[in-house]
Design a protein around this motif. Structure first.
Motif, PDB file in Angstrom:
ATOM      1  N   ASP A 260      30.586  51.035  39.635  1.00  0.00           N
ATOM      2  CA  ASP A 260      31.699  51.042  40.458  1.00  0.00           C
ATOM      3  C   ASP A 260      31.471  51.094  41.878  1.00  0.00           C
TER       4      ASP A 260
ATOM      5  N   GLN B 247      36.366  50.851  32.666  1.00  0.00           N
ATOM      6  CA  GLN B 247      37.503  50.912  33.382  1.00  0.00           C
ATOM      7  C   GLN B 247      38.029  49.481  33.580  1.00  0.00           C
ATOM      8  N   ASN B 248      39.281  49.352  33.376  1.00  0.00           N
ATOM      9  CA  ASN B 248      39.959  48.066  33.656  1.00  0.00           C
ATOM     10  C   ASN B 248      41.123  48.236  34.730  1.00  0.00           C
ATOM     11  N   SER B 249      40.906  47.614  35.836  1.00  0.00           N
ATOM     12  CA  SER B 249      41.877  47.835  37.097  1.00  0.00           C
ATOM     13  C   SER B 249      42.246  46.567  37.674  1.00  0.00           C
ATOM     14  N   ASN B 250      43.295  46.063  37.800  1.00  0.00           N
ATOM     15  CA  ASN B 250      43.449  44.911  38.668  1.00  0.00           C
ATOM     16  C   ASN B 250      42.805  43.702  38.012  1.00  0.00           C
TER      17      ASN B 250
ATOM     18  N   THR C  17      36.980  44.745  35.169  1.00  0.00           N
ATOM     19  CA  THR C  17      36.614  45.461  34.300  1.00  0.00           C
ATOM     20  C   THR C  17      34.945  45.870  34.701  1.00  0.00           C
TER      21      THR C  17
ATOM     22  N   ASN D 132      43.943  58.795  35.058  1.00  0.00           N
ATOM     23  CA  ASN D 132      44.295  57.619  35.448  1.00  0.00           C
ATOM     24  C   ASN D 132      45.947  56.950  35.201  1.00  0.00           C
TER      25      ASN D 132
ATOM     26  N   GLU E 178      47.879  55.642  38.004  1.00  0.00           N
ATOM     27  CA  GLU E 178      47.027  54.479  38.568  1.00  0.00           C
ATOM     28  C   GLU E 178      47.284  53.104  37.663  1.00  0.00           C
ATOM     29  N   ASP E 179      46.940  51.877  38.040  1.00  0.00           N
ATOM     30  CA  ASP E 179      46.956  50.645  37.299  1.00  0.00           C
ATOM     31  C   ASP E 179      45.477  50.740  36.691  1.00  0.00           C
ATOM     32  N   LYS E 180      45.125  51.862  35.953  1.00  0.00           N
ATOM     33  CA  LYS E 180      43.956  51.624  35.220  1.00  0.00           C
ATOM     34  C   LYS E 180      43.989  51.932  33.742  1.00  0.00           C
ATOM     35  N   SER E 181      43.282  51.446  33.011  1.00  0.00           N
ATOM     36  CA  SER E 181      42.832  51.666  31.692  1.00  0.00           C
ATOM     37  C   SER E 181      41.497  51.757  31.330  1.00  0.00           C
TER      38      SER E 181
END
Length: 171
Positions: A65, A97-100, A103, A144, A147-150
């Motif tokens: 990241d 981590q997945n965000s927007n 991955t 998280n 936030e827009d994270k999974s």
């Protein structure tokens, strides 16, 4: 203040350095700002949530990241931002981590300080109870949540895997 990102990764053949960003019990996440050389507020946590252990990074590493490798320091003490602890890696939780729509890996190393008598016997993070590991996973999900994270947990691994990962990501 010293640029904490650039201190050595390894204290010796067995121990790494871990820099505390967010101390145990904190209700907000702090980040070290390498330009200002200070700790800044990254985000408040949800009401009722606090860090179960000291949280920080392994210096002179770079994870996928782009940040230093994350570390959760398992000990019964509460320190403060900027403390550098000599720690023994005891394992790693591999995380995707997945965000927007993007991955990436965002693994978490677990370590025990060399001056931590209560946790000195912990050799492998997988020796923590199943409930303790599940609670840590829930904590990571909850941090998280705003936030827009999974997060997807790919597996818990022992100290050998953690050490290999640290060596691979050392700069």
């Amino acid at each position: 203040m010293t640029n904490l990102l650039t201190i050595p990764t390894w204290a010796d053949e067995q121990y790494i350095y871990a820099v505390v960003e967010t101390p145990r019990g904190s209700t907000c996440k702090l980040d070290f700002d390498p330009v200002l050389h200070v700790f800044t507020l990254a985000k408040p946590l949800m009401t009722g949530l606090s860090y179960p252990y000291d949280w920080g990074f392994v210096p002179s590493t770079e994870a996928e990241d782009g940040d230093p490798l994350d570390v959760l320091i398992l000990h019964d003490a509460k320190t403060y931002p900027g403390v550098v602890l000599r720690c023994r890696p005891v394992g790693i939780l591999e995380v995707e981590q997945n965000s927007n729509g993007k991955t990436e890996r965002n693994d978490r190393v677990f370590a025990v300080p060399d001056r931590s008598p209560l946790e000195a016997d912990l050799q492998d993070v997988r020796h923590l109870s199943l409930q303790a590991r599940q609670q840590l996973e829930q904590f990571f999900r909850a941090t998280n949540a705003l936030e827009d994270k999974s997060l997807e947990f790919l597996g818990w691994h022992g100290p050998v895997h953690a050490i290999e990962t640290i060596k691979r990501l050392s700069r």
